[in-house]
Design an enzyme around this catalytic site. Structure first.
Site, PDB file in Angstrom:
ATOM      1  N   GLY A 152       0.811  -1.245  -0.002  1.00  0.00           N
ATOM      2  CA  GLY A 152      -0.094  -0.076  -0.038  1.00  0.00           C
ATOM      3  C   GLY A 152       0.862   1.276   0.110  1.00  0.00           C
ATOM      4  CG  ASN A 153       2.248   5.265   1.595  1.00  0.00           C
ATOM      5  OD1 ASN A 153       3.477   5.587   1.640  1.00  0.00           O
ATOM      6  ND2 ASN A 153       1.364   6.207   1.499  1.00  0.00           N
ATOM      7  N   GLY A 166       5.903   4.541  -8.825  1.00  0.00           N
ATOM      8  CA  GLY A 166       6.525   3.253  -8.810  1.00  0.00           C
ATOM      9  C   GLY A 166       5.863   2.132  -9.038  1.00  0.00           C
ATOM     10  CG  HIS A 167       3.521   0.878  -5.588  1.00  0.00           C
ATOM     11  ND1 HIS A 167       3.664   1.881  -4.712  1.00  0.00           N
ATOM     12  CD2 HIS A 167       4.145  -0.066  -5.079  1.00  0.00           C
ATOM     13  CE1 HIS A 167       4.268   1.359  -3.788  1.00  0.00           C
ATOM     14  NE2 HIS A 167       4.340   0.101  -3.868  1.00  0.00           N
ATOM     15  CD  GLN A 189       7.824  -7.265   4.046  1.00  0.00           C
ATOM     16  OE1 GLN A 189       7.188  -8.374   3.683  1.00  0.00           O
ATOM     17  NE2 GLN A 189       8.264  -6.364   3.602  1.00  0.00           N
ATOM     18  CG  LEU A 225       9.254   7.709  -7.150  1.00  0.00           C
ATOM     19  CD1 LEU A 225       7.999   7.462  -7.927  1.00  0.00           C
ATOM     20  CD2 LEU A 225       9.165   8.905  -6.414  1.00  0.00           C
ATOM     21  CB  SER A 237       5.871   3.360   1.115  1.00  0.00           C
ATOM     22  OG  SER A 237       5.322   2.759  -0.131  1.00  0.00           O
TER      23      SER A 237
END
Length: 282
Positions: free
Chosen positions: A31-32, A36-37, A61, A186, A188
Site C-alpha cells: 500500500g501507500n 513506482g507502483h 518482514q 520513489l 513509501s
C-alpha cells in the site's frame, strides 16, 4: 475493480481465469502507493489479461514493531489510484486471513545465504518474511507473471532464486527504479522525511552516480579508496551509513577483480528514515 479479502473467494475467481486460459499478472504491494507502483501495474498490462494487486502490510518482514505500527496506511487513496489504473482485483486480506495462528509460529520459507548477507545482516529475519509472504501469494494467486522494482535489488535477486529453486511456474519481470527529477528513488518511506531531509535525500543517488563514474574511469584497484571517499561525502551531507559498497551482481559477495558484473548497494539513514538505492556497473 473487485476488492477481495478472503482467500476462498479469490480462489473461485482464479479458477474461472484458469479455465478461460487468462494470463494473470500479480503486483504485490504494502500500500501507500506511488508512481513506482503505477509503473509496475502499467508494465503488467503488457503481459497479462487479468491484473491482481495485493495490499498487505506483512508483519513477518518487520524486525521493528514500531516501524510496523508507523508504516503509512492509505487504503482509500490507494483504491482511488488503483481504480484509475484499471486493475481487475485488489486482494486486501486481514492479518488473520494470512496468518490464522499468528505469524510467529507460521511455517516460513527461507532462501539461504542471500537472505543473511548485506541488507539481511542489518535486518535479520526480514527476507524470510518477504519470501514467506511471496510464496503464500504465489500459491493463492498462481500468477503467470509477477512484477517487482529493481530499487530493492537484493529482494529481487532472492525472489528470482526462490522461484527457480521451488519450481514456481511464474515469470518474474523487473522494472528499473523510478525516480523523482532530483534522482531520489520513489519509496513509501520517503513520507517519513522532514522538509529539510527531502532536500538532502537526493544526494544519496548523486553520490552513488559519482562513485560509479569514478570506478569506471579509474583503475578498479582503487575502488576501496573511491568507496571510502564516497562514504565521507555521504557523512558530510548528514547520512548515517549502514551499507555502501561494491558487490557482485549475482552473488552479492564483495566484488573482486574477477567480478564482471557489479553493483553499488546503499542503505543509509537520514534522520529516522532508512533509504536504500543501487546502481549497476558494467
Amino acid at each position: 475493480m473487485h476488492i477481495i479479502k478472503k482467500i476462498h473467494t479469490l480462489h473461485k475467481k482464479i479458477k474461472i481465469f484458469k479455465k478461460t486460459k487468462k494470463k494473470i499478472g500479480f503486483v504485490p504491494t504494502m500500500g501507500n502507493l506511488h508512481n513506482g507502483h503505477i509503473k509496475l501495474i502499467l508494465l503488467s498490462q503488457k503481459y497479462s489479461d487479468i491484473i491482481i494487486v495485493s495490499i498487505f502490510i506483512n508483519p513477518m518482514q518487520f524486525n521493528n514493531l514500531l516501524d510496523l505500527k508507523n508504516y503509512p496506511k492509505t487504503f482509500k487513496k490507494d483504491c482511488k489510484i488503483l481504480r484509475n489504473t484499471g486493475i481487475d482485483i485488489l486482494f486486501f486480506p486481514e492479518i488473520n486471513e494470512i496468518y490464522p495462528n499468528g505469524f510467529k509460529n507460521h511455517t516460513f520459507v527461507n532462501v539461504p545465504i542471500l537472505s543473511k548477507i548485506v541488507e539481511g545482516e542489518s535486518r535479520p529475519g526480514h527476507f524470510v518474511g518477504v519470501t514467506t509472504i511471496v510464496s503464500k501469494f504465489f500459491n493463492i494467486i498462481q500468477p503467470n507473471f509477477s512484477f517487482f522494482g529493481e530499487k530493492d535489488y537484493q529482494q529481487l535477486l532472492i525472489i528470482k532464486k526462490l522461484v527457480k529453486e521451488l519450481n514456481y511456474m511464474v515469470k518474474i519481470v523487473s522494472l528499473s527504479t523510478i525516480r523523482l527529477k532530483n534522482g531520489l528513488a520513489l519509496s513509501s518511506r520517503n513520507n517519513y522525511l522532514t522538509c529539510e531531509e527531502q532536500k538532502i535525500a537526493p544526494y544519496l543517488y548523486k553520490i552513488i552516480r559519482k562513485t560509479s563514474k569514478k570506478i569506471i574511469k579509474e583503475n578498479i584497484d582503487n575502488r576501496a579508496e573511491i568507496i571510502n571517499q564516497s562514504k565521507l561525502d555521504l557523512i558530510k551531507k548528514g547520512f548515517l551509513i549502514d551499507i555502501f559498497n561494491l558487490y557482485d551482481r549475482e552473488t552479492l559477495n564483495l566484488s573482486s577483480k574477477n567480478s564482471k558484473k557489479m553493483i553499488i548497494l546503499a542503505s543509509v539513514w537520514l534522520g529516522k528514515t532508512r533509504l536504500i538505492d543501487n546502481k549497476k556497473i558494467f
